[in-house]
Each structure stands twice: as C-alpha cells, then as structure tokens.
Write a protein that holds these residues in place. Structure first.
Motif, PDB file in Angstrom:
ATOM      1  N   ILE A  73      47.982  42.288  40.288  1.00 13.99           N
ATOM      2  CA  ILE A  73      46.728  41.292  40.848  1.00 13.99           C
ATOM      3  C   ILE A  73      47.119  40.737  42.227  1.00 13.99           C
ATOM      4  CG2 ILE A  73      45.457  41.555  38.816  1.00 13.99           C
ATOM      5  CD1 ILE A  73      46.189  38.695  38.493  1.00 13.99           C
ATOM      6  N   LEU A  74      48.467  40.313  42.351  1.00 19.60           N
ATOM      7  CA  LEU A  74      48.851  39.775  43.696  1.00 19.60           C
ATOM      8  C   LEU A  74      49.229  40.425  44.691  1.00 19.60           C
ATOM      9  CD1 LEU A  74      50.668  36.577  41.776  1.00 19.60           C
ATOM     10  CD2 LEU A  74      48.332  36.576  42.671  1.00 19.60           C
ATOM     11  N   ASN A  75      49.840  41.621  44.405  1.00 13.96           N
ATOM     12  CA  ASN A  75      50.301  42.639  45.222  1.00 13.96           C
ATOM     13  C   ASN A  75      49.886  44.078  44.768  1.00 13.96           C
ATOM     14  OD1 ASN A  75      51.428  43.579  47.772  1.00 13.96           O
ATOM     15  ND2 ASN A  75      53.362  43.701  46.689  1.00 13.96           N
ATOM     16  N   PRO A  76      48.531  44.287  44.869  1.00 10.38           N
ATOM     17  CA  PRO A  76      48.164  45.515  44.187  1.00 10.38           C
ATOM     18  C   PRO A  76      48.679  46.660  44.962  1.00 10.38           C
ATOM     19  CG  PRO A  76      46.143  44.470  45.281  1.00 10.38           C
ATOM     20  CD  PRO A  76      47.442  43.466  45.066  1.00 10.38           C
ATOM     21  N   LYS A  77      48.692  48.022  44.822  1.00 12.40           N
ATOM     22  CA  LYS A  77      49.202  48.884  45.260  1.00 12.40           C
ATOM     23  C   LYS A  77      48.272  50.374  45.453  1.00 12.40           C
ATOM     24  CE  LYS A  77      53.446  47.434  45.563  1.00 12.40           C
ATOM     25  NZ  LYS A  77      53.669  46.443  46.598  1.00 12.40           N
ATOM     26  N   SER A  78      47.052  49.861  44.537  1.00  9.86           N
ATOM     27  CA  SER A  78      45.903  51.005  44.836  1.00  9.86           C
ATOM     28  C   SER A  78      44.711  50.148  44.200  1.00  9.86           C
ATOM     29  CB  SER A  78      46.240  52.002  43.476  1.00  9.86           C
ATOM     30  OG  SER A  78      45.975  51.544  42.281  1.00  9.86           O
ATOM     31  N   ASP A  79      43.590  51.033  44.302  1.00  4.07           N
ATOM     32  CA  ASP A  79      42.341  50.253  44.618  1.00  4.07           C
ATOM     33  C   ASP A  79      41.566  50.369  43.011  1.00  4.07           C
ATOM     34  OD1 ASP A  79      41.690  52.950  44.502  1.00  4.07           O
ATOM     35  OD2 ASP A  79      40.335  52.719  46.454  1.00  4.07           O
ATOM     36  N   LYS A  80      42.562  50.607  42.183  1.00  2.85           N
ATOM     37  CA  LYS A  80      42.075  50.857  40.698  1.00  2.85           C
ATOM     38  C   LYS A  80      41.534  49.487  40.155  1.00  2.85           C
ATOM     39  CE  LYS A  80      45.854  50.456  37.602  1.00  2.85           C
ATOM     40  NZ  LYS A  80      46.483  50.755  36.335  1.00  2.85           N
ATOM     41  N   GLU A  81      40.562  49.598  39.284  1.00  6.65           N
ATOM     42  CA  GLU A  81      39.929  48.598  38.645  1.00  6.65           C
ATOM     43  C   GLU A  81      41.391  47.749  37.486  1.00  6.65           C
ATOM     44  OE1 GLU A  81      35.254  48.678  37.552  1.00  6.65           O
ATOM     45  OE2 GLU A  81      36.680  49.487  36.208  1.00  6.65           O
ATOM     46  N   VAL A  82      41.284  46.557  37.544  1.00  4.62           N
ATOM     47  CA  VAL A  82      42.252  45.752  36.640  1.00  4.62           C
ATOM     48  C   VAL A  82      41.314  44.895  35.915  1.00  4.62           C
ATOM     49  CG1 VAL A  82      44.177  44.124  36.629  1.00  4.62           C
ATOM     50  CG2 VAL A  82      44.075  45.861  38.468  1.00  4.62           C
ATOM     51  N   ILE A  83      41.725  44.793  34.494  1.00  4.71           N
ATOM     52  CA  ILE A  83      41.151  43.942  33.710  1.00  4.71           C
ATOM     53  C   ILE A  83      42.035  42.936  33.181  1.00  4.71           C
ATOM     54  CG2 ILE A  83      40.145  43.857  31.239  1.00  4.71           C
ATOM     55  CD1 ILE A  83      39.642  46.880  31.462  1.00  4.71           C
TER      56      ILE A  83
END
Length: 608
Positions: free
Chosen positions: A547-557
């Motif tokens: 969540i601080l350095n995302p590598k893709s635009d996928k959803e995170v819960i």
C-alpha cells in the motif's frame, strides 16, 4: 537499573618492580548501582600528578565525559591520611597534591547505560552496563584511568564472578571456575578489549587461519549466537577479495548485546557498533524476523570487521600515538570510515549479498543525505571533528565519505581500464603501512603516485576542497543516468503513516487524514491485515509495501479496528505525477566502454 544492582570491588596494585598494574574485580549484587575502585600507586617523584579518565577513545570521534560518572574520588598516603585532590572536568582528570606521598586512590563509578541525560549521552557500545549477576558490559576506559607515567605498564586483571556467567573478550584470558584473569601489555591494549559477561550463548568456527568467536546476549532469547554466525560467515568470505591468502589475526570475537521490548529505557530504538583490533561490539534490538535480522546486521558487521584494515592497521601518526585526553585528530576520516563504508557495500554486491538495485538505492540515499549539508572540506571536518562547529557533520563520513570513495573508484578504474581499483589501492597502502604509521600530510601524494591525475584533481576539489561533485559526469563513465529532479508517474494510495506499539504489538495509523488516502484511514486506526494476510512483526514490511509502494493497480483489502469495531476497506491506487529527487538508473543506450567499466566495478568481472 530497575532494581537490578551491581557492585564490583576493584583493587588495583601497581608493582614498582616492572610497573605491572594488578586489578581485582568482583561481580556481585549490592544496594548500589556502582563500581568501586581502589588503585595502589608506586612511588612518584613529582609533587603533583593527574589521574586521567579518557575523554576520547579510538574509533569514537567525539569527546565524552566519562569523568561525570565518577564520584567520591579520594587519595591517601601509606598511613591512609587523605591528600588534597581537585576535579579537573575540562581535562577529564583528578589533580593530586603531594604526589610523592601518594599510596592509594579510591572512587566509585556509575553505570553509563542508566544515564538518560541527552546532553551527556555516551554511546552504549563505549559505555558500561551492570545488571545483578546476569549481564555485564565492561569497557575498561570507563572503569580504569591512567597516570601518564604508567600508561605503558602491563595490566593484570583478575575478575571474580559467579557461575554460570561467562566473560567473552578478545583479550588474553585464563579461565577458572569462579574467576578469570586478563593480561595485557599496556593501557592501550586493555581498553581495546571490552568484556561481555552473560549466561553463555557462544559459538565459533574456523575460517582460513582464524578462529571466529561469537557471544550473544539476547534479552528474551529471541536471537542466538548460531544465527549471528550464520549471517556473518558469508560476509567474512566476501572479504577474501581483500585478504586473498589469510586474515591478519589468529582469533577474532563478535560480541552482541541485543535489547528487548522492555529495554526502551536504554535502547530507545538505537543501534550501533564499535571496532577493536581483535573484536567488535554490537548493540542491536532483538529481531524475530530473520530476514530483517540479516539486513540489520550485514553491513554493520562487515564494516566493523574491515576496520582491521583501517584505521586499526593503516593509520596516521595522530592515530598511532593517540592521546585520550588531548587528541590531535587525523584529516583522513574519509578513508577510515568513508572508504570502509563504501567497500563493505561493494563486497556484498560482488558476492551476491545485495542486488544492483540495492547498491543504486544506497548511492541515491547518500546523495540525498549529503545534499542536506552546506559545503565543507572533508579534511577540515576530520581535523576539527571534536569542535562544536564540526561535530554535527561527523555522520557524513558514512554518506558523503562513502559516496566520494565510489567516485574515486570510478576514476581509478577508468584510468587503468579496469585493471586497478580503490580496493587495490587500499590493500597496497595497508601492506606498506601496517607496521608503521603514515604522515597525515603525505598520504594524498602517495595516492596520486599510485593512481592518476584525475584522482588528484578529485581529492583537491572535493575532499580537501568543498566543491560540489558533478555526479552526472562521473556516473556517466559507468553508463548511469543521474537526474537531480524528475517528474514521474507513480501509483499511489495517498498519504498514510504508521507506528508500532511494542507493548500491545499493534500497527497503528498516525498522521493520517481520512480524506487524504484511498482507504479513509484515520489516526488511531489499528491495522489488522493487508491483502487478507494478518499483519505481524515478521511480515509487516512486505505487506506495507503493497500500500505504500504499489507495483500494480489491483485492488487491495485492509482490515482495521476503529473505536472497537472491525471493518474492511478496499481501494485501488491511482497514477499521480510525483517529483523524485536524485534519481539514478542505468542507461540502456550506454557504450560498450561504459558497460564494461560498470561491469568490472560493480560485478568484479570483465564483460569481454
């Protein structure tokens, strides 16, 4: 120390024949957290003398007030009549009148780790810690002072102890059931050999000609000597690149004190290390995550070990003839610390203990940290490091010093077509000066003789001088692109910050506003899981990276606890324009010459 008390009775008798100083220390409990010292002194001809307590010690480039931990100083003649004494705080010593009648001195010492006065803070690695029959750190420079007359006298220290505590040290030691005896040839050798007493957790292994010893005190037994030895062995093997045949010692000891969560009063998140000729001491927090433990220890351990090259062996006359109370500092901290810091990282890269991306990030962070300081001469800072004007710049030896060492390495290898390196230069100087010190003012001339004019120009402009380095020009030589500023599109969930409650073992949102991050996190939210994985000490870095350095635009819960109620938040990161500073990345269109020089320098191999 929270009810854990120590008293060490120390009786030092100095024989007029041979001038041997004999000391007795008894490790036991007492209603005081004090160390009591009694020193019997042979005849002195002078009418007055000074008993010095070291103010500056080798390897620690700051003046410390060890004398502030000494109380009840008294001097006596052989009839036990008290002699006149006065405290000399500025000289870090005690003036004794009628010294020709002096027979004995006595005083008490407080534990430095118990001191919480930031203005009088002494690094844990150079201080003392005494805990009720369980663990003792003894740095002799904080325990025993010296008279100039007897500084080169041999020392015999007998330490009485209760089993099963075990004293780990690199000093010559003879062990019996309830006592140890340490013998050194001089005061300098004595204070170069700290002792860590604790319940034994030790291990050793043989590597080439040297036996390596490990002694670990882990407050809650989370870590152990076997773990540290496993982390250290590949680092020692990496140093084969410098020590091609053998190590310069028969034995070497790694001593570690690892604090627990209950030690916030002494650790406060700090960590550090201090090198010695045949040992190094480390002050680190316990770590349940073995990968994080490795990351914490790797570079520091290799850095401290490589100090056996410089400044322990390769050093100037100022270091060789070190005066603990009136030191004259060498101008070559860039060498003693900066070159060692750079080479410790480079050797790890050469031996697959870190990646090229790690090395680039290290370089970038060094530029970021260096840019925070106004221009100054590295050599001037080094000679004046004990002064108010320059003491705050000391830490730059690990950033600016290491960065400049990297630049020098590039220039050296460019000038020799990759056939000669900074490592080669260092080891040639080591072989030449390991048995005698160099002249502080002549080292740069010697370096120029062994390298090229571009290196001399760099030294004149950036190490002696204070000119800014043109990193784009130097990094271009190895096919790196450097940009002071660059606007990049990055994936972002928004502004979120977190802290860890060590008592409750919880990760908590802080400095976070609901409308400034995609998850709507607020101050005080407890983070329970990320991406449906429970958040723990062992995995928090990996999960927070999502969540601080995302590598893709996928959803995170993420699952959180707010006001006693659990709820789930789902979000996708968005692309935003963000200014990045001091960006470094390989040029995909670099020339063959640039690529080959980079491959030789960073991977220690030819690209042909």
């Amino acid at each position: 120390m929270k009810g854990k008390i120590l008293i060490i009775f120390l009786l030092i008798s100095i024989s007029a024949i041979g001038q041997k100083i004999e000391a007795d220390l008894t490790l036991s409990s007492s209603p005081k957290d004090k160390l009591e010292v009694s020193v019997v002194v042979p005849h002195l001809d002078s009418v007055s003398t000074i008993y010095y307590i070291p103010m500056v010690i080798p390897g620690s480039y700051a003046s410390k007030k060890f004398i502030h931990y000494i109380d009840n100083f008294k001097a006596f003649d052989n009839q036990l009549n008290e002699l006149s004494t006065s405290r000399l705080d500025e000289k870090s010593g005690f003036l004794i009148q009628n010294a020709d009648k002096l027979h004995k001195i006595t005083y008490t010492i407080s534990d430095t780790w118990d001191n919480h006065d930031k203005s009088d803070y002494i690094l844990e690695t150079s201080g003392t810690n005494f805990e009720d029959d369980s663990v003792f750190l003894i740095n002799f420079h904080a325990v025993i002072g010296y008279f100039d007359t007897f500084r080169k006298s041999p020392y015999e220290i007998t330490i009485h102890k209760k089993t099963p505590i075990y004293g780990s040290t690199s000093a010559p030691i003879t062990r019996a059931k309830n006592q140890d005896q340490i013998n050194t040839k001089s005061y300098a050798e004595l204070i170069d050999n700290p002792v860590l007493y604790c319940i034994p957790d030790t291990i050793s292994f043989q590597l080439r000609n040297t036996r390596f010893f490990f002694s670990v005190y882990s407050r809650n037994r989370i870590n152990n000597a076997s773990q540290v030895a496993d982390i250290t062995k590949p680092l020692l093997k990496a140093s084969f690149e410098l020590f091609t045949d053998s190590f310069p010692m028969q034995e070497y000891s790694f001593l570690l004190f690892m604090t627990g969560k209950q030690d916030s009063n002494i650790s406060n998140g700090r960590m550090g290390a201090l090198e010695h000729k045949n040992s190094s001491f480390y002050f680190f927090p316990e770590e349940i995550d073995t990968l994080q433990l490795r990351d914490n220890l790797q570079r520091v351990i290799l850095h401290e070990f490589l100090h056996i090259i410089t400044p322990i062996s390769l050093h100037s006359k100022e270091i060789h003839n070190f005066n603990y109370n009136y030191p004259k500092m060498s101008k070559h901290l860039w060498l003693y610390e900066g070159v060692i810091e750079y080479l410790s990282g480079l050797l790890m890269l050469h031996n697959n203990l870190k990646t090229t991306d790690d090395f680039i990030m290290d370089t970038r962070l060094r530029i970021v940290n260096t840019s925070k300081h106004s221009a100054f001469s590295m050599t001037e800072m080094s000679t004046k490091v004990l002064t108010k004007d320059f003491s705050g710049k000391y830490r730059t030896v690990y950033t600016k010093g290491a960065l400049y060492a990297f630049c020098m390495d590039i220039l050296i290898q460019e000038g020799s077509q990759g056939k000669y390196s900074l490592s080669d230069l260092l080891m040639e100087l080591y072989e030449e000066y390991k048995n005698h010190p160099f002249d502080d003012d002549n080292l740069f001339t010697k370096i120029e003789e062994k390298t090229n004019k571009q290196v001399k120009k760099f030294i004149d402009n950036h190490i002696i001088g204070d000119q800014a380095v043109q990193y784009d020009t130097i990094f271009n030589k190895i096919g790196w692109i450097y940009k002071p500023e660059e606007i990049k599109k990055v994936l972002w969930f928004g502004d979120m910050y977190f802290s860890y409650d060590t008592e409750k073992e919880l990760f908590i949102a802080k400095d976070s506003k609901k409308d400034e991050n995609a998850f709507g996190l607020m101050n005080g939210d407890i983070i329970l899981s990320i991406d449906q994985q429970e958040l723990k000490e062992s995995n928090y870095k990996e999960l927070f990276e999502l969540i601080l350095n995302p590598k893709s635009d996928k959803e995170v819960i993420i699952d959180i606890l707010r006001d006693g109620k659990e709820n789930q938040q789902t979000a996708k990161p968005i692309y935003v324009n963000m200014k990045e500073i001091h960006e470094i990345y390989p040029n995909p269109d670099c020339t063959k010459i640039q690529y080959e020089l980079r491959n030789q320098l960073l991977h220690n191999k030819s690209s042909q």
